[in-house]
Design a protein around this motif. Structure first.
Motif, PDB file in Angstrom:
ATOM      1  N   ALA A  76       0.822  -1.216   0.000  1.00 34.23           N
ATOM      2  CA  ALA A  76       0.000   0.000   0.000  1.00 34.23           C
ATOM      3  C   ALA A  76       0.853   1.262   0.000  1.00 34.23           C
ATOM      4  N   GLY A  77       2.182   1.107  -0.023  1.00 36.79           N
ATOM      5  CA  GLY A  77       3.070   2.263   0.002  1.00 36.79           C
ATOM      6  C   GLY A  77       3.105   2.955   1.339  1.00 36.79           C
ATOM      7  N   CYS A  78       2.772   2.243   2.409  1.00 37.92           N
ATOM      8  CA  CYS A  78       2.698   2.840   3.743  1.00 37.92           C
ATOM      9  C   CYS A  78       3.542   2.073   4.760  1.00 37.92           C
ATOM     10  N   SER A  79       4.614   1.455   4.312  1.00 38.50           N
ATOM     11  CA  SER A  79       5.452   0.691   5.237  1.00 38.50           C
ATOM     12  C   SER A  79       6.087   1.589   6.290  1.00 38.50           C
ATOM     13  N   HIS A  80       6.201   2.910   5.999  1.00 37.44           N
ATOM     14  CA  HIS A  80       6.788   3.828   6.975  1.00 37.44           C
ATOM     15  C   HIS A  80       5.949   3.928   8.239  1.00 37.44           C
ATOM     16  N   VAL A  81       4.657   3.568   8.150  1.00 36.77           N
ATOM     17  CA  VAL A  81       3.790   3.629   9.320  1.00 36.77           C
ATOM     18  C   VAL A  81       4.261   2.650  10.395  1.00 36.77           C
ATOM     19  N   LEU A  82       4.840   1.529   9.981  1.00 34.00           N
ATOM     20  CA  LEU A  82       5.288   0.511  10.926  1.00 34.00           C
ATOM     21  C   LEU A  82       6.670   0.811  11.507  1.00 34.00           C
ATOM     22  N   SER A  83       7.365   1.799  10.974  1.00 35.38           N
ATOM     23  CA  SER A  83       8.685   2.168  11.481  1.00 35.38           C
ATOM     24  C   SER A  83       8.535   3.347  12.432  1.00 35.38           C
ATOM     25  N   LEU A  84       9.010   3.184  13.664  1.00 29.85           N
ATOM     26  CA  LEU A  84       8.889   4.248  14.647  1.00 29.85           C
ATOM     27  C   LEU A  84       9.570   5.511  14.125  1.00 29.85           C
ATOM     28  N   SER A  85       8.830   6.606  14.103  1.00 31.41           N
ATOM     29  CA  SER A  85       9.370   7.846  13.525  1.00 31.41           C
ATOM     30  C   SER A  85       8.638   9.032  14.117  1.00 31.41           C
ATOM     31  N   GLY A  86       8.616  10.124  13.352  1.00 36.98           N
ATOM     32  CA  GLY A  86       8.031  11.361  13.835  1.00 36.98           C
ATOM     33  C   GLY A  86       6.554  11.247  14.168  1.00 36.98           C
ATOM     34  N   MET A  87       5.804  10.486  13.374  1.00 40.99           N
ATOM     35  CA  MET A  87       4.371  10.338  13.624  1.00 40.99           C
ATOM     36  C   MET A  87       4.123   9.742  15.007  1.00 40.99           C
ATOM     37  N   HIS A  88       4.858   8.673  15.306  1.00 46.02           N
ATOM     38  CA  HIS A  88       4.674   7.992  16.580  1.00 46.02           C
ATOM     39  C   HIS A  88       5.122   8.864  17.746  1.00 46.02           C
ATOM     40  N   LEU A  89       6.273   9.511  17.582  1.00 45.77           N
ATOM     41  CA  LEU A  89       6.801  10.346  18.656  1.00 45.77           C
ATOM     42  C   LEU A  89       5.928  11.575  18.872  1.00 45.77           C
ATOM     43  N   ALA A  90       5.414  12.148  17.782  1.00 49.38           N
ATOM     44  CA  ALA A  90       4.558  13.329  17.898  1.00 49.38           C
ATOM     45  C   ALA A  90       3.274  13.000  18.660  1.00 49.38           C
ATOM     46  N   LEU A  91       2.705  11.833  18.386  1.00 49.16           N
ATOM     47  CA  LEU A  91       1.483  11.439  19.080  1.00 49.16           C
ATOM     48  C   LEU A  91       1.720  11.246  20.573  1.00 49.16           C
ATOM     49  N   LEU A  92       2.785  10.500  20.902  1.00 48.73           N
ATOM     50  CA  LEU A  92       3.048  10.195  22.307  1.00 48.73           C
ATOM     51  C   LEU A  92       3.455  11.441  23.079  1.00 48.73           C
ATOM     52  N   SER A  93       4.362  12.244  22.498  1.00 48.29           N
ATOM     53  CA  SER A  93       4.773  13.472  23.186  1.00 48.29           C
ATOM     54  C   SER A  93       3.625  14.475  23.229  1.00 48.29           C
ATOM     55  N   GLY A  94       2.770  14.454  22.197  1.00 45.67           N
ATOM     56  CA  GLY A  94       1.609  15.337  22.194  1.00 45.67           C
ATOM     57  C   GLY A  94       0.644  15.013  23.319  1.00 45.67           C
ATOM     58  N   LEU A  95       0.471  13.725  23.596  1.00 38.63           N
ATOM     59  CA  LEU A  95      -0.388  13.328  24.714  1.00 38.63           C
ATOM     60  C   LEU A  95       0.183  13.801  26.043  1.00 38.63           C
ATOM     61  N   VAL A  96       1.506  13.665  26.191  1.00 39.98           N
ATOM     62  CA  VAL A  96       2.152  14.137  27.422  1.00 39.98           C
ATOM     63  C   VAL A  96       1.976  15.645  27.574  1.00 39.98           C
ATOM     64  N   ALA A  97       2.217  16.372  26.474  1.00 40.45           N
ATOM     65  CA  ALA A  97       2.089  17.827  26.519  1.00 40.45           C
ATOM     66  C   ALA A  97       0.648  18.260  26.792  1.00 40.45           C
ATOM     67  N   PHE A  98      -0.318  17.520  26.243  1.00 34.68           N
ATOM     68  CA  PHE A  98      -1.729  17.859  26.418  1.00 34.68           C
ATOM     69  C   PHE A  98      -2.132  17.830  27.891  1.00 34.68           C
ATOM     70  N   PHE A  99      -1.642  16.819  28.602  1.00 37.39           N
ATOM     71  CA  PHE A  99      -2.024  16.670  30.008  1.00 37.39           C
ATOM     72  C   PHE A  99      -1.196  17.563  30.940  1.00 37.39           C
ATOM     73  N   LEU A 100      -0.007  17.976  30.508  1.00 34.63           N
ATOM     74  CA  LEU A 100       0.873  18.736  31.397  1.00 34.63           C
ATOM     75  C   LEU A 100       0.897  20.232  31.107  1.00 34.63           C
TER      76      LEU A 100
END
Length: 484
Positions: A229-253
Motif C-alpha cells: 500500500a506504500g505505507c510501510s513507513h507507518v510501521l517504522s517508529l518515527s516522527g508520527m509515533h513520537l509526535a502522538l506520544l509526546s503530544g499526549l504528554v504535553a496535552f495533560f501537562l
C-alpha cells in the motif's frame, strides 16, 4: 542548510577518500568554526558565509565517515570460519516461523582447526527457533558465542547459527531495560478468555509494532499489505509515533505546568521512550527535532523547520554515524525534507481549490514521495504511488489506533471490566486498517530497477511544482489591487 549539504556529500562519498584517522578529520572542524564566527562578526557577504558553512559541513561529513563502522573484519579466511562471538547490539527479532535474527558486534572468530582470531565490525546473525526465547530473555548487550556457517550474500557477510551460547550477561541498565520491555509487551496481550489463556486480542501485535517497534508477532500478510500500500513507513517508529506520544504528554501537562516546563518533561519522556524502543535511526531523528523545537520555544534557536532538520542531520551524523548509511536514516530525512519544501509549496498551490483537511495531507504525501522515489527505486526496485492516496486514510487510522491502544492498556489496569467493550471498538479500528491496507495493496506498483530515470523525473516534477507556484504567486500579486 549549506553545512548539511556539505556533510551529506562528504559522508556518502567518503569511500572514495583515502582512509584518514577520525581525530585528524575532527581537527579540521576548528578553523572553519573560527572562520564562520569571523564572517558573522565582520558582517561579510553571504556568499562567504555559505562557502564556509559548506566547507564546515564537508569536514563534519568526513569525520562522520571516518567514525562510521566499517565492514566486518573476521581475521581468518571466511571459508574456514565456523564460529563467531561478540555482543548483541540490537534487540533480537523473531520471524513468523519462530526463527530470528540479530546484529552482533564482533569480538572474535574461530575456525574448525582450533584457530581463533580477533574480529571487528558487525554482522547479521540468523538464529534457530529454539534459542530465540533465551536471547530475548537476556536481551540487547549480552555476549554470545555462536557456531554455524558464514554466508556471502549480495548485501555482505551473514552468519547462520546452529548453536548459541550466552557467555556474558548485559549490563545492569540493559537488563533493567529488557525486563521493562518484556513486562510492557505482556500488557499488549491481555487475555480475553480465562479458559483459553492462549487467546489474545487480534490487535495486540499491531499495537506492539506501533508503540514499541516490535514486529515479531505481526501478521506477515498485514506487514506485506502495508508495504504494497506504500505505507510501510507507518510501521517504522518515527516522527508520527513520537509526535502522538509526546503530544499526549504535553496535552495533560501544559495547562498544569505551562508550555516551557511541559516541554522539559516531554524531553525527558522522549529520552526514556527512545532508550526503551531501541534507538532506531528515524526515531532518533524525531527526538533530535523535538529537542531543537524545545530550544526554539525557549528562545535559543529560530523557528525554521528546514534549518532545524538540517541541524538535526548534522548532529545525528556525528553522534550516530553508523546509522547514516541505513535506508531508514536516508528515507527519514529525505521524506521530511520533501514535506518541508515540495509539500509546503504544493500546499500553497492547493489553497482555495482543495479543502484544507485534504490539501495538507495530500501535499505532504506528494512531497515525501517525490523526494524519496530515487532512493526507494535504488534499494527496492519498485515504486508504490498508491501510498500518496492510501496514506490519507491509513495514517489517521493508525494514529487513532495508537491512541486507543495506549488508552486501553492504561484503563484496563484500573478497571478490568471495561476491557470487553473497549476491545470491541479497538478491534473495529484494527479491521478498518486491515481492510484499507489490503484494498490499497491491490493497486499494482511501478517497476523501477534503475534509479537514474526516477531521479531525473523527480527533479523535473519538483521544478514543475515550483514553476506552478511561481505563476500562481505572480497571478495573485497581479489581481490583488483589484480586490481592494
Amino acid at each position: 542548510m549549506y553545512a548539511a549539504l556539505g556533510a551529506a556529500v562528504a559522508f556518502y562519498s567518503y569511500p572514495f577518500f583515502p582512509g584518514l584517522p577520525g581525530w585528524l578529520l575532527l581537527l579540521l572542524l576548528l578553523p572553519f568554526i573560527i572562520a564562520i564566527c569571523l564572517f558573522r562578526v565582520l558582517s561579510l557577504n553571504k556568499l562567504s558565509v555559505f562557502v564556509s558553512a559548506a566547507a564546515l559541513g564537508v569536514s563534519i561529513g568526513l569525520a562522520a565517515g571516518a567514525m562510521a563502522p566499517r565492514a566486518a573484519s573476521l581475521g581468518l579466511p571466511s571459508e574456514s570460519i565456523n564460529a563467531v562471538s561478540g555482543m548483541l547490539i540490537e534487540d533480537p527479532r523473531q520471524f513468523n516461523d519462530d526463527r530470528g535474527m540479530g546484529i552482533l558486534a564482533l569480538e572474535a572468530s574461530s575456525a574448525g582447526d582450533g584457530l581463533r582470531a580477533s574480529a571487528s565490525g558487525s554482522i547479521t546473525v540468523f538464529f534457530p527457533a529454539d534459542v530465540i526465547p533465551r536471547l530475548k530473555e537476556f536481551g540487547r548487550g549480552c555476549g554470545i558465542y555462536t557456531e554455524g556457517k558464514l554466508i556471502q550474500s549480495d548485501r555482505g557477510l551473514l552468519f547462520r547459527a546452529s548453536a548459541v551460547h550466552i557467555v556474558k550477561p548485559a549490563s545492569r541498565l540493559e537488563q533493567f531495560r529488557t525486563g521493562l520491555r518484556t513486562g510492557l509487551l505482556t500488557k499488549f496481550s491481555p487475555k480475553i478468555d480465562s479458559e483459553n489463556p492462549a487467546s489474545a486480542p487480534v490487535w495486540s501485535s499491531l499495537a506492539m509494532a506501533l508503540l514499541l517497534g516490535v514486529r515479531d508477532n505481526l501478521d506477515s500478510s498485514l506487514s506485506k499489505g502495508f508495504a504494497y500500500a506504500g505505507c510501510s513507513h507507518v510501521l517504522s517508529l518515527s516522527g508520527m509515533h513520537l509526535a502522538l506520544l509526546s503530544g499526549l504528554v504535553a496535552f495533560f501537562l501544559r495547562r498544569i505546568l505551562g508550555l516551557k516546563p511541559a516541554m522539559i518533561v516531554g524531553a525527558v519522556f522522549i529520552l526514556f521512550y527512545v532508550w526503551l524502543a531501541g534507538g532506531q535511526a528515524s526515531l532518533v531523528r524525531s527526538a533530535i527535532m523535538y529537542f531543537l523545537g524545545a530550544a526554539c520555544v525557549w528562545g535559543f534557536l529560530k523557528r525554521d523547520a528546514l534549518n532545524l532538520l538540517c541541524l538535526a542531520f548534522i548532529i545525528q551524523l556525528l553522534f550516530q554515524s553508523g546509522a547514516g548509511s541505513s535506508v531508514s536514516f536516508i528515507l527519514s530525512y529525505l521524506s521530511l525534507a520533501g514535506i518541508l519544501t515540495l509539500g509546503e509549496t504544493l500546499h500553497e498551490c492547493f489553497k482555495g481549490s482543495i479543502p484544507e483537511i485534504i490539501g495538507a495531507g495530500l501535499s505532504a504525501s506528494i512531497g515525501a514521495f517525490i523526494a524519496t522515489s530515487a532512493v526507494v527505486s535504488l534499494f527496492f526496485g519498485e515504486l508504490r504511488p498508491v501510498g500518496i492516496i492510501a496514506g490519507l486514510i491509513i495514517v489517521p487510522l493508525s494514529s487513532l489506533f495508537m491512541i486507543m491502544a495506549l488508552g486501553i492498556l492504561i484503563i484496563v489496569n484500573i478497571i478490568p471490566l471495561l476491557f470487553s467493550p473497549l476491545n470491541a471498538v479497538l478491534t473495529l479500528v484494527y479491521r478498518l486498517i486491515e481492510y484499507a491496507v489490503a484494498y490499497a495493496g491491490k493497486v499494482p506498483g511501478l517497476a523501477a530497477p534503475n534509479p537514474w530515470p526516477v531521479l531525473a523525473l523527480s527533479i523535473i516534477m519538483a521544478g514543475l511544482i515550483y514553476f506552478v507556484q511561481y505563476k500562481a504567486s505572480a497571478y495573485r500579486s497581479a489581481i490583488a489591487p483589484f480586490k481592494n
